[in-house]
Design a protein around this motif. Sequence first.
Motif, PDB file in Angstrom:
ATOM      1  N   LYS A  23       0.866  -1.190   0.053  1.00 16.73           N
ATOM      2  CA  LYS A  23      -0.006   0.150  -0.090  1.00 16.73           C
ATOM      3  C   LYS A  23       0.920   1.370  -0.107  1.00 16.73           C
ATOM      4  CE  LYS A  23      -4.176   1.498   2.072  1.00 16.73           C
ATOM      5  NZ  LYS A  23      -5.096   1.352   3.094  1.00 16.73           N
ATOM      6  N   GLU A  24       1.930   1.355   0.650  1.00 14.86           N
ATOM      7  CA  GLU A  24       2.768   2.496   0.766  1.00 14.86           C
ATOM      8  C   GLU A  24       3.424   2.673  -0.553  1.00 14.86           C
ATOM      9  OE1 GLU A  24       6.868   4.144   3.348  1.00 14.86           O
ATOM     10  OE2 GLU A  24       6.022   2.241   3.909  1.00 14.86           O
ATOM     11  N   GLN A  25       3.856   1.358  -0.982  1.00  7.88           N
ATOM     12  CA  GLN A  25       4.647   1.403  -2.463  1.00  7.88           C
ATOM     13  C   GLN A  25       3.413   2.016  -3.512  1.00  7.88           C
ATOM     14  OE1 GLN A  25       5.070  -1.986  -4.355  1.00  7.88           O
ATOM     15  NE2 GLN A  25       6.981  -1.435  -5.300  1.00  7.88           N
ATOM     16  N   PHE A  26       2.372   1.964  -3.625  1.00  4.28           N
ATOM     17  CA  PHE A  26       1.449   2.291  -4.386  1.00  4.28           C
ATOM     18  C   PHE A  26       1.219   3.939  -4.199  1.00  4.28           C
ATOM     19  CE2 PHE A  26      -3.114   4.142  -5.130  1.00  4.28           C
ATOM     20  CZ  PHE A  26      -3.263   3.418  -6.528  1.00  4.28           C
ATOM     21  N   ASN A  27       1.031   4.237  -2.877  1.00  4.34           N
ATOM     22  CA  ASN A  27       1.012   5.637  -2.533  1.00  4.34           C
ATOM     23  C   ASN A  27       2.179   6.384  -2.927  1.00  4.34           C
ATOM     24  OD1 ASN A  27      -1.492   5.371  -1.317  1.00  4.34           O
ATOM     25  ND2 ASN A  27      -0.702   4.984   0.752  1.00  4.34           N
ATOM     26  N   LEU A  28       3.316   5.719  -2.890  1.00  3.56           N
ATOM     27  CA  LEU A  28       4.367   6.645  -3.481  1.00  3.56           C
ATOM     28  C   LEU A  28       4.500   6.667  -4.823  1.00  3.56           C
ATOM     29  CD1 LEU A  28       7.237   4.843  -1.038  1.00  3.56           C
ATOM     30  CD2 LEU A  28       6.535   7.082  -0.821  1.00  3.56           C
ATOM     31  N   ARG A  29       4.260   5.888  -5.578  1.00  2.00           N
ATOM     32  CA  ARG A  29       4.150   5.879  -6.985  1.00  2.00           C
ATOM     33  C   ARG A  29       3.277   6.862  -7.392  1.00  2.00           C
ATOM     34  NH1 ARG A  29       3.512   0.114  -7.570  1.00  2.00           N
ATOM     35  NH2 ARG A  29       1.350   0.418  -8.223  1.00  2.00           N
ATOM     36  N   ALA A  33       3.967  10.187  -9.518  1.00  2.00           N
ATOM     37  CA  ALA A  33       3.282  10.614 -10.510  1.00  2.00           C
ATOM     38  C   ALA A  33       2.653  12.004 -10.781  1.00  2.00           C
ATOM     39  CB  ALA A  33       2.170   9.617 -10.938  1.00  2.00           C
ATOM     40  N   THR A  34       2.332  12.357  -9.543  1.00  2.00           N
ATOM     41  CA  THR A  34       1.784  13.769  -9.430  1.00  2.00           C
ATOM     42  C   THR A  34       2.809  14.851  -9.024  1.00  2.00           C
ATOM     43  OG1 THR A  34       1.080  13.332  -7.072  1.00  2.00           O
ATOM     44  CG2 THR A  34      -0.706  12.838  -8.832  1.00  2.00           C
ATOM     45  N   GLY A  35       3.917  14.349  -8.762  1.00  2.00           N
ATOM     46  CA  GLY A  35       4.927  15.572  -8.470  1.00  2.00           C
ATOM     47  C   GLY A  35       4.965  15.928  -6.998  1.00  2.00           C
ATOM     48  N   GLN A  36       4.469  15.135  -6.049  1.00  2.00           N
ATOM     49  CA  GLN A  36       4.636  15.346  -4.802  1.00  2.00           C
ATOM     50  C   GLN A  36       5.629  14.790  -3.947  1.00  2.00           C
ATOM     51  OE1 GLN A  36       0.361  14.393  -3.933  1.00  2.00           O
ATOM     52  NE2 GLN A  36      -0.414  16.745  -4.450  1.00  2.00           N
ATOM     53  N   LEU A  37       6.195  13.745  -4.408  1.00  2.00           N
ATOM     54  CA  LEU A  37       7.162  12.870  -3.706  1.00  2.00           C
ATOM     55  C   LEU A  37       8.329  13.830  -3.293  1.00  2.00           C
ATOM     56  CD1 LEU A  37       7.604  10.337  -2.793  1.00  2.00           C
ATOM     57  CD2 LEU A  37       8.917   9.624  -4.868  1.00  2.00           C
ATOM     58  N   GLU A  38       8.558  13.925  -2.278  1.00  2.00           N
ATOM     59  CA  GLU A  38       9.841  14.649  -1.573  1.00  2.00           C
ATOM     60  C   GLU A  38      11.048  13.742  -1.764  1.00  2.00           C
ATOM     61  OE1 GLU A  38       8.842  16.644   1.855  1.00  2.00           O
ATOM     62  OE2 GLU A  38       7.028  17.525   0.886  1.00  2.00           O
ATOM     63  N   SER A  40      12.661  10.313  -2.915  1.00  2.00           N
ATOM     64  CA  SER A  40      12.410   9.544  -3.889  1.00  2.00           C
ATOM     65  C   SER A  40      13.167   8.227  -3.324  1.00  2.00           C
ATOM     66  CB  SER A  40      12.946   9.944  -5.238  1.00  2.00           C
ATOM     67  OG  SER A  40      14.300  10.441  -5.159  1.00  2.00           O
ATOM     68  N   SER A  41      13.944   8.259  -2.592  1.00  2.00           N
ATOM     69  CA  SER A  41      14.848   6.845  -2.289  1.00  2.00           C
ATOM     70  C   SER A  41      13.959   6.018  -1.370  1.00  2.00           C
ATOM     71  CB  SER A  41      15.817   7.382  -1.207  1.00  2.00           C
ATOM     72  OG  SER A  41      15.554   8.042  -0.064  1.00  2.00           O
ATOM     73  N   ARG A  42      12.771   6.613  -0.814  1.00  2.00           N
ATOM     74  CA  ARG A  42      11.790   5.799  -0.059  1.00  2.00           C
ATOM     75  C   ARG A  42      11.339   4.855  -0.779  1.00  2.00           C
ATOM     76  NH1 ARG A  42      11.155   3.084   4.191  1.00  2.00           N
ATOM     77  NH2 ARG A  42       9.057   2.819   5.020  1.00  2.00           N
ATOM     78  N   ILE A  43      11.152   4.992  -2.121  1.00  2.00           N
ATOM     79  CA  ILE A  43      10.713   4.040  -3.101  1.00  2.00           C
ATOM     80  C   ILE A  43      11.530   2.743  -3.159  1.00  2.00           C
ATOM     81  CG2 ILE A  43      10.264   3.458  -5.495  1.00  2.00           C
ATOM     82  CD1 ILE A  43       9.178   6.294  -5.918  1.00  2.00           C
ATOM     83  N   ASN A  44      12.934   3.052  -3.347  1.00  2.00           N
ATOM     84  CA  ASN A  44      13.867   1.762  -3.077  1.00  2.00           C
ATOM     85  C   ASN A  44      13.835   1.161  -1.754  1.00  2.00           C
ATOM     86  OD1 ASN A  44      14.557   2.172  -5.862  1.00  2.00           O
ATOM     87  ND2 ASN A  44      16.150   3.819  -5.367  1.00  2.00           N
ATOM     88  N   GLU A  45      13.743   1.733  -0.837  1.00  2.00           N
ATOM     89  CA  GLU A  45      13.768   1.190   0.447  1.00  2.00           C
ATOM     90  C   GLU A  45      12.536   0.309   0.500  1.00  2.00           C
ATOM     91  OE1 GLU A  45      13.760   4.382   3.348  1.00  2.00           O
ATOM     92  OE2 GLU A  45      15.628   5.066   2.852  1.00  2.00           O
ATOM     93  N   VAL A  46      11.230   0.716   0.114  1.00  2.00           N
ATOM     94  CA  VAL A  46      10.195  -0.054   0.179  1.00  2.00           C
ATOM     95  C   VAL A  46      10.256  -1.318  -0.657  1.00  2.00           C
ATOM     96  CG1 VAL A  46       7.444  -0.011  -0.264  1.00  2.00           C
ATOM     97  CG2 VAL A  46       8.583   1.780   0.976  1.00  2.00           C
ATOM     98  N   ARG A  47      10.645  -1.056  -1.841  1.00  2.00           N
ATOM     99  CA  ARG A  47      10.972  -2.237  -2.591  1.00  2.00           C
ATOM    100  C   ARG A  47      11.865  -3.261  -2.014  1.00  2.00           C
ATOM    101  NH1 ARG A  47      13.529  -1.166  -7.837  1.00  2.00           N
ATOM    102  NH2 ARG A  47      13.261  -3.050  -8.220  1.00  2.00           N
TER     103      ARG A  47
END
Length: 66
Positions: A23-29, A33-38, A40-47
């Motif tokens: 769910k967190e990964q979906f929210n980060l993606r 996509a909307t340009g609100q991600l501050e 970006s390294s959190r995506i890799n951590e979650v993966r």
Amino acid sequence: MKAADVRAMSADQLNDELAKLKKEQFNLRFQKATGQLEKSSRINEVRKDIARVKTIARQKAAEAKA
């Protein structure tokens, strides 16, 4: 999340954690996509956390069968 923390979890806890991480990964993606991600390294951590949980869950399932 450390592997030792994940190994201490039960199978149900692992499934809950996996659902939470997906769910967190979906929210980060979505944020990316909307340009609100501050952060970006959190995506890799979650993966990596998802992979860690899946790996340990599979190991525990194999131990239960053996």
